[in-house]
Design an enzyme around this catalytic site. Structure first.
Site, short mmCIF file in Angstrom:
data_model
loop_
_atom_site.label_atom_id
_atom_site.label_comp_id
_atom_site.label_asym_id
_atom_site.label_seq_id
_atom_site.Cartn_x
_atom_site.Cartn_y
_atom_site.Cartn_z
N HIS A 62 0.88 -1.19 0.00
CA HIS A 62 0.00 0.00 0.00
C HIS A 62 0.91 1.23 0.00
O HIS A 62 1.57 1.49 1.01
CB HIS A 62 -0.88 0.02 1.25
CG HIS A 62 -1.74 -1.20 1.41
ND1 HIS A 62 -3.06 -1.25 1.01
CD2 HIS A 62 -1.47 -2.43 1.93
CE1 HIS A 62 -3.56 -2.46 1.27
NE2 HIS A 62 -2.61 -3.20 1.83
N PHE A 63 0.93 1.93 -1.12
CA PHE A 63 1.83 3.10 -1.22
C PHE A 63 1.10 4.43 -1.06
O PHE A 63 1.71 5.49 -1.15
CB PHE A 63 2.63 3.06 -2.52
CG PHE A 63 3.82 2.13 -2.49
CD1 PHE A 63 4.25 1.53 -1.32
CD2 PHE A 63 4.51 1.84 -3.66
CE1 PHE A 63 5.35 0.67 -1.29
CE2 PHE A 63 5.63 0.99 -3.65
CZ PHE A 63 6.04 0.40 -2.47
N ARG A 64 -0.22 4.41 -0.88
CA ARG A 64 -0.97 5.57 -0.40
C ARG A 64 -1.11 6.73 -1.36
O ARG A 64 -1.57 7.80 -0.95
CB ARG A 64 -0.36 6.11 0.92
CG ARG A 64 -0.07 5.06 2.00
CD ARG A 64 -1.29 4.33 2.41
NE ARG A 64 -1.08 3.53 3.63
CZ ARG A 64 -1.88 2.54 3.99
NH1 ARG A 64 -2.95 2.23 3.26
NH2 ARG A 64 -1.66 1.87 5.10
N ASP A 303 2.59 -6.87 2.60
CA ASP A 303 1.44 -6.06 3.02
C ASP A 303 1.93 -4.75 3.65
O ASP A 303 1.40 -4.31 4.67
CB ASP A 303 0.54 -6.83 3.99
CG ASP A 303 -0.84 -6.19 4.11
OD1 ASP A 303 -1.12 -5.21 3.39
OD2 ASP A 303 -1.63 -6.67 4.95
O1 DOR Z 1 -4.00 -3.87 8.39
C1 DOR Z 1 -4.28 -3.58 7.23
N1 DOR Z 1 -3.90 -2.40 6.72
N2 DOR Z 1 -4.99 -4.43 6.51
C2 DOR Z 1 -5.48 -4.08 5.31
O2 DOR Z 1 -6.17 -4.86 4.70
C3 DOR Z 1 -5.26 -2.73 4.77
C4 DOR Z 1 -4.04 -2.15 5.33
C5 DOR Z 1 -3.92 -0.67 5.07
O3 DOR Z 1 -4.13 -0.27 3.91
O4 DOR Z 1 -3.64 0.08 5.98
ZN ZN Z 2 -3.00 -5.08 2.44
ZN ZN Z 3 -5.66 -7.05 3.48
#
Ligand code: DOR
Ligand code: ZN
Ligand code: ZN
Length: 437
Positions: A62-64, A303
């Protein structure tokens, strides 16, 4: 750009063996691998005593960007990636706005082509009414379905919507498999949840099991490729043991779920330990290692989900879920090799070849003649600590802070270009869009 690089007498990691030899990179590709290649390249790296691995492919980050660039952006995320030996990433759609249309995916690819120093591609997010977009968009790793709510608003909690996606999709479906209805039920029974250790009661293994069962059932019914993100419990491993899914089903596990267990993690890290799905007890942790080693779980994904220190310091109920990890994953796994927990071949299977095969990545993930020269040179003897302040993620913290690690990336090459070397970045050339076959 250097047109040719020659690695002399380097340990090269193949799927089933490690061989000392020479490797020549020319015009971005691995041109030759053999016992002896005569000098003559523009850059020659001689007798380094180092080990050459295929670059890590991280299929879940996740690069936001767009929308939450204070946590991370594609440039900072890609630099963190390169420093950790990650040469390719697939990014998740829970940005703001959520990447749920072809146009927004193309926008992300465009941004990445200007800012990412490693190779990139992007999942499209499923909503209850964007099936046409899911089908229209081309050359992506897959469709991301949040079966339980997490960071951002993407959610498919109506079974009919879920079935519709499985029925009509024409590409791999990756699921965040936690059942929203089980999570809600758990919450209802618990007026008194007040502590971070309660997170794993609300997001119980039953929530994960319910969602995994549904997804597996639908994948088999509609003959769809299904990838189950971040397996966190023995219960899920047991389901996957039975469900071969006729080769349709794959899964991943994260370093945080492999390396930590509850409740200790919550005592030590409080909100920083909170992630969806949660880190669970040692009993579950051990089964994740078993699942990985026996091939039931196919690969490792970080993740990488950065949030600021301030955001994570908030009390239970306010702190967001997720943690960074893209730049620590390979060092942590190399350290595991040095501790005798697993082999180097396993690490490259889990972190390079596995993701390449599952997602059908074209020309990457292996050290093979003709393949893209996405390579990481590692020093298996180098010892240092992971230190928060030295991280390249904007979030500047890690659960692995202060951990003594033996085994570090020294230099990272993307498409035959040196992009990172011992703390220095070379950012002139950008990464490329990853192609799927
Ligand atoms: O803990 C998590 N953070 N699980 C997710 O599915 C999304 C991720 C996030 O984007 O912060
Ligand atoms: Zn994720
Ligand atoms: Zn997830």
């Amino acid at each position: 750009m250097l047109e040719s690089i020659l690695f002399k007498k380097v340990d090269i990691v193949f799927p089933d063996e490690i061989k000392n030899g020479d490797l020549l990179v020319r015009n971005g590709k691995i041109a030759d691998i053999s016992w002896h290649i005569p000098d003559g390249a523009e850059l020659v790296i001689k007798d380094s005593g180092l080990t050459l691995l295929p670059g890590v492919i991280d299929p879940h980050v996740h690069f936001r960007e767009p929308g939450m660039e204070w946590k991370e952006d594609i440039e900072s995320g890609s630099m963190a990636a390169a420093s950790g030996g990650v040469t390719s990433f697939f990014e998740m759609p829970n940005t703001n706005p959520p990447a749920a249309t072809e146009k927004l995916i193309l926008d992300k690819k465009n941004t990445a082509s200007e800012k990412s120093i490693v190779n990139y591609n992007f999942f499209i997010g499923a909503t209850s009414n964007n099936i046409e977009e899911l089908i229209r968009v081309k050359n992506i790793p897959g469709i991301k379905v949040f079966m339980g709510s997490s960071t951002g608003g993407l959610l498919i909690d109506d079974y009919r919507d879920l079935e519709n996606i499985f029925q009509r999709a024409d590409k791999l479906i990756a699921v965040h498999a936690e059942s929203e209805s089980v999570i809600k039920k758990n919450k209802k029974h618990s007026a008194c949840y007040s502590d971070f250790t309660d997170h794993m009661l609300i997001r119980s293994p039953e929530a994960a099991v319910e969602a995994v069962k549904q997804a597996v059932y639908l994948a088999e019914k509609y003959h769809q490729r299904l990838h189950i993100c971040h397996i966190s419990s023995k219960d899920e491993v047991e389901i996957l043991k039975k469900e071969t899914g006729a080769g349709l089903i794959s899964s991943e596990v994260t370093p945080q779920h492999l390396m930590f267990n509850a409740p200790d993690i919550y005592y030590e890290f409080k909100g920083f330990a909170q992630v969806n799905p949660p880190v669970r007890s040692r009993y579950h942790q051990e089964s994740l290692w078993e699942g990985l080693k026996s091939g039931i779980i196919d690969c490792i994904a970080t993740d990488h989900a950065p949030h600021t220190i301030k955001e994570k310091q908030q009390p239970f109920g306010k702190a967001p879920s997720g943690m960074p990890g893209i730049e620590t994953a390979l060092p942590v796994m190399l350290n595991n090799v040095n501790r005798g927990y697993c082999s180097l071949n396993q690490v490259v299977k889990w972190m390079s070849m596995g993701p390449a095969e599952i997602f059908r990545v074209y020309n990457k993930g292996f050290i093979k003649s003709g393949y893209d020269a996405d390579l990481v040179l590692v020093d298996l003897k180098a010892r240092k600590k992971i230190i928060n302040d030295k991280l390249y993620t904007k979030s500047k913290w890690s659960l692995f802070n202060n951990m003594d690690i033996q085994g570090w990336p020294v230099a990272t090459f993307v498409n035959g270009t040196l992009v990172y070397r011992e703390g220095d970045f070379f950012t002139d050339l950008k990464g490329q869009e990853i192609i799927f076959y």
